[in-house]
Enzyme design. Structure first.
Site, PDB file in Angstrom:
ATOM      1  N   SER A   3       2.575   3.091   2.366  1.00 41.84           N
ATOM      2  CA  SER A   3       1.830   2.431   3.364  1.00 41.84           C
ATOM      3  C   SER A   3       1.652   3.648   4.777  1.00 41.84           C
ATOM      4  O   SER A   3       0.774   4.424   4.286  1.00 41.84           O
ATOM      5  CB  SER A   3       2.945   1.521   4.159  1.00 41.84           C
ATOM      6  N   ASP A  49       0.421  -3.816   0.147  1.00 41.35           N
ATOM      7  CA  ASP A  49       1.437  -2.838   0.653  1.00 41.35           C
ATOM      8  C   ASP A  49       2.706  -2.710  -0.107  1.00 41.35           C
ATOM      9  O   ASP A  49       3.449  -3.362  -0.523  1.00 41.35           O
ATOM     10  CB  ASP A  49       2.011  -3.368   2.125  1.00 41.35           C
TER      11      ASP A  49
END
Length: 483
Positions: free
Chosen positions: A247, A361
């Site tokens: 991320s 993600d």
């Protein structure tokens, strides 16, 4: 009882007929005790073949344009600087007997074998004596027509194969390195310039087990702390040889893999995330709250068309594969697309579709990719986790300012409270992830970012300062990692 053995080197197998074996054990009961002990020992307790120390390394040129012996001699000198004894063998030592090679190994920490492309006999000999094979090519070296026949089956099966690509001294970036990763089941690819002492020193640390890896977690705006960590490591003289991130941690890790110094890293992160929110292109939420176009443009602005395998430092980032239901590790392909996938928090950014897989993600499955870095090298991995801080409080769910003032003040550009809920939900550390982080070859750094909200993209300075302070506080235990 039967078992399967994998031999990396030429080996002799002694077969004792059953009758003689029984007589031998009858006359020497101690042998029977050892056989019983070996039979009762769980096979899984043995050290995996790919984790044992590689003391004999085979460097084989796959083209004529690479000064292989020069590279190996430079590498040997750098390994000696680290305090190890090293011997270098070339084609002139092709007649070395197994006993002679064993003596060399016993008297040295490492034996480096250098086989030029035309030294076919020595190349074949080298391929049967080594613990790890390193193929060395040039920037424009064509791929081989067929498999590398001199690579032992066990070397290929256990992926004890590396590529080193030697780049011109004036090369700004390598090019088209992905093709090598499709040529063989290599576990690692390294880029090097022979006249660059830092490149050679990095290789020396890697092959001597003294390399340093850096794993950076996700955590919204709190991940700015990674910038402070990187600055502190540079000031402490701690090198970074491998990087991985998830991320927002993937963004910082990519900047380090690009070779950005502290000032450039600081400037680019400010431009991409701090000056204005990248999540302000609000959309009707069919797939996500934002269109993701601002994020796409900013990643393209700062990372261009760089490909992962063309980076000077090995880089990995993690996304979650919703198609297969597991983690996806990005080690080749377009860098900005990999980062975009790792950033794509469900509900906030639209997913990335790649080769028929839907990627979001990586924090959902591997927020702190410590093991991803650790499996790449035998040195120490520094794991920086900004997601273990105190979680959401009831007040975090309130609009600040409330109602229409939230819209007219521009605070909406940071996103509504649901963004914090989604980020925190994704980055909750699982018991399995935490257990994997605690390892003898892992140094943990946990910045104190309690005062930074997950979606407070303006809180850059306090987050960076927190990362810097936490790293400096660990200076004593990090001192052993200095280059």
């Amino acid at each position: 009882m039967s078992t399967t053995l994998s031999a990396l080197r030429d080996s002799e197998l002694v077969v004792i007929p059953a009758g003689q074996a029984v007589a031998l054990m009858r006359d020497n009961p101690a042998i029977l005790a050892e056989v019983a002990r070996a039979a009762l020992t769980p096979m899984g307790a043995a050290e995996p073949i790919d984790r044992r120390k590689s003391s004999i390394l085979g460097f084989v040129a796959v083209c004529d344009s690479v000064a292989l012996r020069t590279l190996v001699e430079q590498l040997a000198s750098s390994i000696r600087v680290l305090g190890f004894k090293v011997a270098v063998l070339g084609a002139e030592h092709g007649g070395t007997s197994p006993a002679g090679l064993s003596a060399l190994e016993e008297n040295n920490d490492y034996v480096l074998m250098a086989a030029e492309r035309r030294d076919l006999q020595f190349t074949a000999f080298c391929g049967r004596q080594i613990d790890r094979l390193i193929l060395v090519g040039g920037a424009a070296t064509p791929l081989p027509d067929g498999p590398f026949m001199f690579a032992a089956t066990a070397i290929q099966r256990h992926r004890l194969l590396d590529f080193i690509l030697v780049q011109p001294s004036d090369a700004r970036w390598p090019k088209e390195s992905d093709r090598w990763l499709s040529a063989a089941l290599a576990s690692r690819l390294f880029q090097i310039r022979l006249n660059d002492a830092a490149d050679v020193a990095r290789l020396a640390r890697i092959y001597a087990g003294r390399s340093v890896g850096l794993a950076l977690s996700g955590g919204g705006a709190r991940a700015y702390a990674h910038v402070g960590v990187a600055r502190a490591l540079a000031e402490l003289g701690v090198p970074i040889d491998f990087v991985a991130g998830t991320s927002m941690g993937a963004v910082i890790a990519a900047g380090l893999a690009m070779g950005w110094g502290h000032e450039e890293l600081d400037r680019r992160i400010r431009e991409a995330f701090v000056t204005s929110s990248p999540l302000s292109d609000i959309a009707f939420p069919l797939l996500a709250m934002t269109r993701g176009r601002r994020v796409d443009r900013r990643l393209e602005m700062h990372f261009g068309d760089m490909r992962i395998s063309d980076l000077w430092r090995p880089f990995t980032c993690v996304s979650t594969d919703l198609t297969s239901g597991g983690p996806h590790f990005h080690r080749q392909g377009l860098l900005r697309q990999a980062i975009r996938a790792s950033l794509s928090l469900p509900g906030v950014l639209p997913p990335v579709v790649e080769d028929g897989h839907v990627l979001v993600d990586g924090a959902l499955v591997r927020n702190l990719p410590t093991d991803v870095v650790r499996e790449q090298h035998d040195g120490v991995t520094i794991a920086v986790d900004v997601a273990v801080s105190e979680g959401l409080k009831p007040d975090d769910l309130l609009l600040r300012p409330s109602g229409w003032r939230w819209l007219t003040s521009g605070a909406w550009r940071k996103g509504p409270p649901i963004v914090s809920v989604l980020i925190r939900s994704a980055t909750l550390p699982s018991a399995a992830a935490m257990a994997g982080a605690h390892h003898p070859r892992v140094e943990d750094i946990i910045p104190d970012v309690e005062g930074v909200e997950l979606q407070d993209w303006d809180a850059y300075e306090p987050a960076v300062a927190a990362g810097y302070r936490s790293t400096m506080a660990a200076a004593e235990r990090l001192s052993r990692l200095k280059a």
